[in-house]
Design a protein around this motif. Structure first.
Motif, PDB file in Angstrom:
ATOM      1  N   ARG A   4       1.139  -1.666  -0.486  1.00 44.42           N
ATOM      2  CA  ARG A   4       0.316   0.040   0.215  1.00 44.42           C
ATOM      3  C   ARG A   4       0.903   1.454  -0.135  1.00 44.42           C
ATOM      4  NH1 ARG A   4      -3.165  -0.397   5.244  1.00 44.42           N
ATOM      5  NH2 ARG A   4      -1.262  -0.812   6.025  1.00 44.42           N
ATOM      6  N   VAL A   5      -0.059   1.757  -1.344  1.00 44.79           N
ATOM      7  CA  VAL A   5       2.009   2.799  -0.969  1.00 44.79           C
ATOM      8  C   VAL A   5       1.177   4.412  -1.329  1.00 44.79           C
ATOM      9  CG1 VAL A   5       3.177   4.055  -2.698  1.00 44.79           C
ATOM     10  CG2 VAL A   5       2.860   1.907  -2.577  1.00 44.79           C
ATOM     11  N   GLY A   6       1.374   5.489  -0.051  1.00 46.28           N
ATOM     12  CA  GLY A   6       1.154   6.776   0.268  1.00 46.28           C
ATOM     13  C   GLY A   6       2.005   7.519  -0.350  1.00 46.28           C
ATOM     14  N   VAL A   7       1.426   8.058  -1.812  1.00 44.48           N
ATOM     15  CA  VAL A   7       2.361   9.348  -2.495  1.00 44.48           C
ATOM     16  C   VAL A   7       2.066  10.383  -1.618  1.00 44.48           C
ATOM     17  CG1 VAL A   7       2.323  10.691  -4.274  1.00 44.48           C
ATOM     18  CG2 VAL A   7       1.478   7.798  -4.134  1.00 44.48           C
ATOM     19  N   LEU A   8       2.244  11.108  -1.073  1.00 43.74           N
ATOM     20  CA  LEU A   8       2.875  12.661  -0.370  1.00 43.74           C
ATOM     21  C   LEU A   8       3.648  13.340  -1.640  1.00 43.74           C
ATOM     22  CD1 LEU A   8       3.291  10.561   2.168  1.00 43.74           C
ATOM     23  CD2 LEU A   8       3.802  12.544   3.411  1.00 43.74           C
ATOM     24  N   ILE A  55      -3.797   9.296  -9.177  1.00 41.43           N
ATOM     25  CA  ILE A  55      -4.893   8.419  -9.531  1.00 41.43           C
ATOM     26  C   ILE A  55      -5.867   7.713  -9.952  1.00 41.43           C
ATOM     27  CG2 ILE A  55      -8.265   9.214  -8.931  1.00 41.43           C
ATOM     28  CD1 ILE A  55      -6.532  11.408  -8.175  1.00 41.43           C
ATOM     29  N   ALA A  56      -5.661   7.844 -12.338  1.00 41.66           N
ATOM     30  CA  ALA A  56      -5.531   7.007 -12.665  1.00 41.66           C
ATOM     31  C   ALA A  56      -4.596   5.628 -12.438  1.00 41.66           C
ATOM     32  CB  ALA A  56      -5.508   7.389 -14.407  1.00 41.66           C
ATOM     33  N   ALA A  57      -3.603   5.404 -12.363  1.00 37.87           N
ATOM     34  CA  ALA A  57      -3.277   4.319 -12.226  1.00 37.87           C
ATOM     35  C   ALA A  57      -3.884   3.630 -11.122  1.00 37.87           C
ATOM     36  CB  ALA A  57      -1.738   4.374 -12.219  1.00 37.87           C
ATOM     37  N   GLY A  58      -4.155   4.371 -10.245  1.00 36.24           N
ATOM     38  CA  GLY A  58      -5.328   3.045  -9.095  1.00 36.24           C
ATOM     39  C   GLY A  58      -4.294   3.709  -7.502  1.00 36.24           C
ATOM     40  N   GLY A  59      -3.561   4.865  -7.851  1.00 32.06           N
ATOM     41  CA  GLY A  59      -2.880   5.408  -5.955  1.00 32.06           C
ATOM     42  C   GLY A  59      -3.813   6.725  -5.204  1.00 32.06           C
ATOM     43  N   VAL A  60      -3.421   6.635  -4.523  1.00 32.54           N
ATOM     44  CA  VAL A  60      -4.490   7.621  -3.763  1.00 32.54           C
ATOM     45  C   VAL A  60      -2.784   8.011  -3.282  1.00 32.54           C
ATOM     46  CG1 VAL A  60      -4.781   8.385  -1.084  1.00 32.54           C
ATOM     47  CG2 VAL A  60      -5.877   6.140  -2.803  1.00 32.54           C
ATOM     48  N   VAL A  61      -3.016  10.045  -3.393  1.00 34.50           N
ATOM     49  CA  VAL A  61      -2.499  11.306  -3.126  1.00 34.50           C
ATOM     50  C   VAL A  61      -2.783  12.192  -1.838  1.00 34.50           C
ATOM     51  CG1 VAL A  61      -1.651  12.999  -3.914  1.00 34.50           C
ATOM     52  CG2 VAL A  61      -2.330  11.186  -5.372  1.00 34.50           C
ATOM     53  N   HIS A  62      -1.762  12.072  -1.077  1.00 36.61           N
ATOM     54  CA  HIS A  62      -2.342  13.102   0.034  1.00 36.61           C
ATOM     55  C   HIS A  62      -1.314  14.002   0.055  1.00 36.61           C
ATOM     56  CE1 HIS A  62      -3.860   9.236   2.245  1.00 36.61           C
ATOM     57  NE2 HIS A  62      -2.603   8.806   1.462  1.00 36.61           N
ATOM     58  N   VAL A  63      -1.725  15.361   0.242  1.00 38.67           N
ATOM     59  CA  VAL A  63      -1.291  16.896   0.296  1.00 38.67           C
ATOM     60  C   VAL A  63      -1.721  17.068   1.113  1.00 38.67           C
ATOM     61  CG1 VAL A  63      -2.860  17.268  -1.664  1.00 38.67           C
ATOM     62  CG2 VAL A  63      -0.866  18.300  -1.361  1.00 38.67           C
ATOM     63  N   GLY A  64      -1.376  18.780   0.987  1.00 33.67           N
ATOM     64  CA  GLY A  64      -1.971  19.375   2.175  1.00 33.67           C
ATOM     65  C   GLY A  64      -1.349  20.542   2.579  1.00 33.67           C
ATOM     66  N   ALA A 117       0.991  12.110   9.075  1.00 35.87           N
ATOM     67  CA  ALA A 117      -0.190  10.930  10.164  1.00 35.87           C
ATOM     68  C   ALA A 117      -0.959  10.559   8.937  1.00 35.87           C
ATOM     69  CB  ALA A 117      -0.238  12.072  10.908  1.00 35.87           C
ATOM     70  N   GLN A 118      -1.592  11.288   8.254  1.00 38.20           N
ATOM     71  CA  GLN A 118      -3.175  10.925   7.326  1.00 38.20           C
ATOM     72  C   GLN A 118      -2.653   9.611   6.522  1.00 38.20           C
ATOM     73  OE1 GLN A 118      -5.787  13.704   5.511  1.00 38.20           O
ATOM     74  NE2 GLN A 118      -4.380  13.183   3.389  1.00 38.20           N
ATOM     75  N   ALA A 119      -1.400   9.646   6.249  1.00 39.05           N
ATOM     76  CA  ALA A 119      -0.740   8.835   4.721  1.00 39.05           C
ATOM     77  C   ALA A 119      -0.242   7.363   5.682  1.00 39.05           C
ATOM     78  CB  ALA A 119       0.465   9.280   4.202  1.00 39.05           C
ATOM     79  N   GLU A 120       0.270   7.319   6.853  1.00 38.82           N
ATOM     80  CA  GLU A 120       0.811   6.373   7.638  1.00 38.82           C
ATOM     81  C   GLU A 120      -0.107   5.703   8.210  1.00 38.82           C
ATOM     82  OE1 GLU A 120       5.014   8.453   9.986  1.00 38.82           O
ATOM     83  OE2 GLU A 120       3.246   8.636  10.872  1.00 38.82           O
ATOM     84  N   ALA A 121      -1.487   5.952   8.239  1.00 42.17           N
ATOM     85  CA  ALA A 121      -2.473   4.774   8.401  1.00 42.17           C
ATOM     86  C   ALA A 121      -3.379   4.418   7.774  1.00 42.17           C
ATOM     87  CB  ALA A 121      -3.678   6.081   9.573  1.00 42.17           C
ATOM     88  N   GLU A 122      -2.706   4.241   6.258  1.00 43.60           N
ATOM     89  CA  GLU A 122      -3.062   3.704   6.016  1.00 43.60           C
ATOM     90  C   GLU A 122      -2.378   3.148   4.598  1.00 43.60           C
ATOM     91  OE1 GLU A 122      -5.173   5.928   2.248  1.00 43.60           O
ATOM     92  OE2 GLU A 122      -6.362   6.882   4.247  1.00 43.60           O
ATOM     93  N   SER A 123      -1.380   3.111   4.709  1.00 43.34           N
ATOM     94  CA  SER A 123      -0.353   2.650   3.993  1.00 43.34           C
ATOM     95  C   SER A 123       1.144   1.618   4.641  1.00 43.34           C
ATOM     96  CB  SER A 123       0.717   4.073   3.211  1.00 43.34           C
ATOM     97  OG  SER A 123      -0.275   4.478   2.495  1.00 43.34           O
ATOM     98  N   ASP A 124       2.317   1.018   3.902  1.00 44.68           N
ATOM     99  CA  ASP A 124       3.275  -0.026   4.294  1.00 44.68           C
ATOM    100  C   ASP A 124       4.359   1.211   4.065  1.00 44.68           C
ATOM    101  OD1 ASP A 124       0.939  -2.167   4.420  1.00 44.68           O
ATOM    102  OD2 ASP A 124       1.740  -1.789   2.753  1.00 44.68           O
ATOM    103  N   LEU A 125       4.266   2.089   2.365  1.00 44.98           N
ATOM    104  CA  LEU A 125       5.756   2.640   1.994  1.00 44.98           C
ATOM    105  C   LEU A 125       4.799   4.114   1.943  1.00 44.98           C
ATOM    106  CD1 LEU A 125       8.321   0.838   0.517  1.00 44.98           C
ATOM    107  CD2 LEU A 125       7.329   3.423  -0.446  1.00 44.98           C
TER     108      LEU A 125
END
Length: 446
Positions: A154-158, A198-207, A215-223
């Motif tokens: 599970r990849v969290g893209v920041l 998003i088109a590739a199936g990823g989730v982007v975290h930003v702010g 913290a938001q990304a860590e809660a749902e990611s492995d890396l």
């Protein structure tokens, strides 16, 4: 401690690094008072304020944002002690011009480094950075993200933040669908970076507040995968730092801030676009990288450009739309769309200056290096309307669009649009894939 006793600071920025530096270094420091931000690079962000909800208890009325041109006056009138420079992709000589203006007005000039500003994560972090805007970070990040997801991770893209709207509303954002982008009223520049993930199936975290985004990304990611902006160093402390250099701009490895610093920090240097550059320039940037970062691995990559319908371009009069920041901040006269249109046999590249609205004409005036291509400018509604009208007024038969954002959503049916897409590919052995596998094995993620 009273405000009179606090050190008075102004942060020079562009709505990204400046806010991050404030949040992690100054926000809760009772010995420092940040009296203002100044704004550059991005139109329309001056004359706003950093809101109290983000500024914290020491700033109950928020912090004003002024135009950078007003810096000497602000230093003198506010009794500023220190100016902190906090934005990216600026020539070394231009950084020192800004330093000279601050010094002459009576303030110290400060650059905050990675040690004070990078946040640690409890997860492994891979960071993709570059020596200039437009080296190919995003396509490389997408390639890596796809490889990681293939491994079941599970990849969290920041992403480097682009808070050009309501700053409080943009404290933390999570984008998993195009509907999320629409709900957030994202600019074209934001869509260029978020849509392909998003088109590739990823989730982007930003702010705006990186600690909360983390913290938001860590809660749902492995890396975590840091997909950096401009040529800035990461906001997160990386376990693997991959830095791109561009053989289409040899010599830029050591002439832009903070790109040179990023290169000196690299674990892996990726020489990008080797399929589009002369061999001598590939050698030149590789040698420069080796001299500045002798312990880094030097790898080769390519940027493969494809048109959705190349046959439709042959013999036609074409208006080319390119990724905006690559041309503006990155200093490129044109990009992948221009090369793809010529390769496909376009009869003519129609100059967008001939149909430019005042909003778009102002962009060409501000960036005289631009070639006969249209940067996908859309920082606000007026620019988006100007972009659409410039295209509608053009005499071109069709548009070749190399912006990663869906241009048709912006311009409607004004012209047929053929998309130019570009993707990272390995160009040597060992390649980036091997380095990625070694990292995963080392971190116990295989």
């Amino acid at each position: 401690m009273t405000s009179m006793a606090r050190k008075r600071v102004v942060i020079m920025g562009a709505a990204g690094r400046d806010f991050h530096n404030f949040n992690v270094v100054f926000r809760d420091d009772p010995q420092t008072e940040v009296t203002a931000f100044t704004a550059a690079q991005i139109p329309g962000i001056a004359r706003r304020s950093y809101p109290p909800a983000l500024a914290g208890d020491l700033y109950p009325t928020g912090i004003p944002i002024h135009d950078e041109a007003d810096l000497p006056r602000i230093i003198r009138e506010d009794g500023v002690d220190t100016v902190v420079f906090a934005y990216s992709d600026v020539a070394h000589i231009d950084v020192m011009h800004r330093a000279s203006a601050a010094l002459a007005a009576g303030a110290d000039f400060l650059l905050l480094g990675p040690r004070r500003t990078m946040l640690p994560s409890r997860l492994p972090v891979i960071a993709i950075c570059a020596v200039r805007t437009g080296c190919g970070k995003s396509q490389t990040a997408r390639w890596i993200a796809a490889r990681l997801r293939e491994r079941g991770l599970r990849v969290g893209v920041l992403r480097h933040p682009m808070p050009y709207g309501d700053l409080a509303r943009q404290t933390t954002q999570r984008f998993a669908t195009l509907a999320d982008l629409n709900a957030a009223d994202c600019t074209i520049e934001e869509r260029e970076e978020y849509e392909p993930h998003i088109a590739a199936g990823g989730v982007v975290h930003v702010g705006v507040d990186t600690a909360r985004v983390l913290a938001q990304a860590e809660a749902e990611s492995d890396l975590l995968l840091w997909d950096g902006g401009n040529n800035d160093f990461p906001f997160l402390r990386p376990d693997l730092l991959i830095v791109l250099v561009d053989p289409l701009r040899p010599g830029h490895e050591s002439t832009y801030h903070p790109g040179e610093a990023v290169l000196r920090m690299a674990d892996i240097v990726l020489v990008a676009k080797t399929n589009a550059a002369p061999a001598e320039d590939v050698r030149r940037v590789a040698d420069a990288a080796r001299a500045l970062s002798p312990s880094a691995s030097i790898l080769l990559g390519a940027s493969v450009v494809t048109l959705d319908d190349a046959a439709a371009v042959r013999g036609r009069r074409v208006l080319v739309v390119e990724d905006g920041p690559t041309l503006t901040h990155g200093g490129m006269p044109h990009g992948a769309g221009y090369a793809a249109a010529l390769q496909a046999g376009a009869a003519e590249i129609v100059d967008p200056r001939l149909s430019a609205t005042p909003e778009i004409a102002a962009v060409f005036a501000a960036f005289p290096h631009l070639g006969p291509v249209l940067p996908a400018m859309g920082y606000d509604a007026a620019q988006r309307r100007g972009l659409a009208e410039t295209i509608a007024r053009s005499t071109a038969d069709l548009v070749v669009s190399a912006t990663p954002a869906g241009l048709q959503d912006v311009i409607g049916q004004a012209r047929p649009v053929i998309r130019a897409r570009y993707a990272f590919a390995e160009a040597g052995t060992p390649g980036l894939g091997s380095a990625l596998e070694a990292f995963l094995l080392q971190r116990g993620l295989t």
